[in-house]
Scaffold this motif. Sequence first.
Motif, PDB file in Angstrom:
ATOM      1  N   GLN A  23       5.304 -19.361  -5.108  1.00 33.13           N
ATOM      2  CA  GLN A  23       6.515 -20.139  -5.372  1.00 33.13           C
ATOM      3  C   GLN A  23       6.394 -21.547  -4.803  1.00 33.13           C
ATOM      4  N   ARG A  24       5.907 -21.653  -3.571  1.00 32.09           N
ATOM      5  CA  ARG A  24       5.807 -22.967  -2.931  1.00 32.09           C
ATOM      6  C   ARG A  24       4.954 -23.920  -3.755  1.00 32.09           C
ATOM      7  N   TYR A  25       3.845 -23.412  -4.289  1.00 28.48           N
ATOM      8  CA  TYR A  25       2.919 -24.273  -5.027  1.00 28.48           C
ATOM      9  C   TYR A  25       3.052 -24.117  -6.542  1.00 28.48           C
ATOM     10  N   GLU A  26       4.123 -23.411  -6.961  1.00 24.77           N
ATOM     11  CA  GLU A  26       4.456 -23.249  -8.377  1.00 24.77           C
ATOM     12  C   GLU A  26       3.285 -22.675  -9.167  1.00 24.77           C
ATOM     13  N   LEU A  27       2.687 -21.628  -8.647  1.00 23.02           N
ATOM     14  CA  LEU A  27       1.536 -20.974  -9.260  1.00 23.02           C
ATOM     15  C   LEU A  27       2.018 -19.764 -10.059  1.00 23.02           C
ATOM     16  N   VAL A  28       2.365 -20.014 -11.297  1.00 19.67           N
ATOM     17  CA  VAL A  28       2.964 -18.978 -12.135  1.00 19.67           C
ATOM     18  C   VAL A  28       2.044 -17.778 -12.280  1.00 19.67           C
ATOM     19  N   GLU A  29       0.786 -17.996 -12.591  1.00 18.91           N
ATOM     20  CA  GLU A  29      -0.130 -16.869 -12.813  1.00 18.91           C
ATOM     21  C   GLU A  29      -0.319 -16.043 -11.547  1.00 18.91           C
ATOM     22  N   GLU A  30      -0.376 -16.682 -10.390  1.00 17.46           N
ATOM     23  CA  GLU A  30      -0.497 -15.942  -9.130  1.00 17.46           C
ATOM     24  C   GLU A  30       0.745 -15.071  -8.920  1.00 17.46           C
ATOM     25  N   PHE A  31       1.916 -15.627  -9.192  1.00 15.20           N
ATOM     26  CA  PHE A  31       3.161 -14.887  -9.040  1.00 15.20           C
ATOM     27  C   PHE A  31       3.191 -13.690  -9.990  1.00 15.20           C
ATOM     28  N   VAL A  32       2.921 -13.930 -11.259  1.00 13.17           N
ATOM     29  CA  VAL A  32       2.994 -12.876 -12.269  1.00 13.17           C
ATOM     30  C   VAL A  32       1.953 -11.784 -12.008  1.00 13.17           C
ATOM     31  N   SER A  33       0.821 -12.137 -11.435  1.00 13.59           N
ATOM     32  CA  SER A  33      -0.234 -11.146 -11.180  1.00 13.59           C
ATOM     33  C   SER A  33       0.202 -10.073 -10.182  1.00 13.59           C
ATOM     34  N   LEU A  34       1.261 -10.308  -9.450  1.00  7.31           N
ATOM     35  CA  LEU A  34       1.740  -9.334  -8.474  1.00  7.31           C
ATOM     36  C   LEU A  34       2.498  -8.172  -9.119  1.00  7.31           C
ATOM     37  N   PHE A  35       2.849  -8.302 -10.383  1.00  7.30           N
ATOM     38  CA  PHE A  35       3.681  -7.308 -11.062  1.00  7.30           C
ATOM     39  C   PHE A  35       2.853  -6.366 -11.925  1.00  7.30           C
ATOM     40  N   ARG A  36       3.270  -5.097 -11.920  1.00  5.74           N
ATOM     41  CA  ARG A  36       2.704  -4.119 -12.842  1.00  5.74           C
ATOM     42  C   ARG A  36       3.208  -4.431 -14.241  1.00  5.74           C
ATOM     43  N   GLU A  37       2.563  -3.872 -15.247  1.00  8.42           N
ATOM     44  CA  GLU A  37       2.963  -4.064 -16.642  1.00  8.42           C
ATOM     45  C   GLU A  37       4.409  -3.619 -16.873  1.00  8.42           C
ATOM     46  N   ASP A  38       4.843  -2.542 -16.185  1.00  5.67           N
ATOM     47  CA  ASP A  38       6.189  -1.987 -16.382  1.00  5.67           C
ATOM     48  C   ASP A  38       7.176  -2.404 -15.286  1.00  5.67           C
ATOM     49  N   ALA A  39       6.894  -3.506 -14.621  1.00  2.62           N
ATOM     50  CA  ALA A  39       7.730  -3.966 -13.507  1.00  2.62           C
ATOM     51  C   ALA A  39       9.123  -4.361 -13.970  1.00  2.62           C
ATOM     52  N   ILE A  40      10.054  -4.332 -13.007  1.00  2.00           N
ATOM     53  CA  ILE A  40      11.375  -4.908 -13.223  1.00  2.00           C
ATOM     54  C   ILE A  40      11.607  -5.952 -12.141  1.00  2.00           C
ATOM     55  N   TRP A  41      12.334  -6.986 -12.486  1.00  2.00           N
ATOM     56  CA  TRP A  41      12.603  -8.074 -11.546  1.00  2.00           C
ATOM     57  C   TRP A  41      14.007  -8.589 -11.828  1.00  2.00           C
ATOM     58  N   THR A  42      14.775  -8.767 -10.788  1.00  2.16           N
ATOM     59  CA  THR A  42      16.081  -9.393 -10.918  1.00  2.16           C
ATOM     60  C   THR A  42      15.989 -10.771 -10.296  1.00  2.16           C
ATOM     61  N   THR A  43      16.312 -11.786 -11.060  1.00  2.00           N
ATOM     62  CA  THR A  43      16.203 -13.156 -10.580  1.00  2.00           C
ATOM     63  C   THR A  43      17.287 -13.442  -9.546  1.00  2.00           C
ATOM     64  N   ALA A  44      17.152 -14.565  -8.871  1.00  2.00           N
ATOM     65  CA  ALA A  44      18.140 -14.971  -7.869  1.00  2.00           C
ATOM     66  C   ALA A  44      19.524 -15.137  -8.497  1.00  2.00           C
ATOM     67  N   ALA A  45      19.565 -15.448  -9.783  1.00  2.00           N
ATOM     68  CA  ALA A  45      20.842 -15.617 -10.476  1.00  2.00           C
ATOM     69  C   ALA A  45      21.353 -14.306 -11.074  1.00  2.00           C
ATOM     70  N   GLY A  46      20.603 -13.212 -10.861  1.00  2.00           N
ATOM     71  CA  GLY A  46      21.054 -11.908 -11.319  1.00  2.00           C
ATOM     72  C   GLY A  46      20.575 -11.497 -12.698  1.00  2.00           C
TER      73      GLY A  46
END
Length: 113
Positions: A23-46
């Motif tokens: 997040q700090r360095y805005e590395l989208v691929e690094e962030f997304v790589s942490l999730f499984r294919e079937d992951a769920i995520w709730t954003t800060a805005a819900g």
Amino acid sequence: MNSATDVEIHAIKQVVATVEHAQRYELVEEFVSLFREDAIWTTAAGRLLIGRDAIAAFTWQVLPGAMKDLVPSYEVVHVLFIRPDVAAAKVRQRYFFPDGEPVTEEGGAPRCT
């Protein structure tokens, strides 16, 4: 704590540190790589995102440029082992201005207007 638990908590802290770094360095691929294919995520805005593809599409839209004037900080404050192979972690999320001043005192996501 036993050494196995210490190792698992360290691993959880490493994942959280990777989220902070991405997040700090805005590395989208690094962030997304942490999730499984079937992951769920709730954003800060819900907003609920289901699946890594949905998480990636959303993240590509919002992360580039989002940290321009912010420095994120994520701290693991509690870990609860629900089962030996499942843990829940409470992470304190805070944002700071580049000069070190907190955006909010309580933590959480900054509000955009």
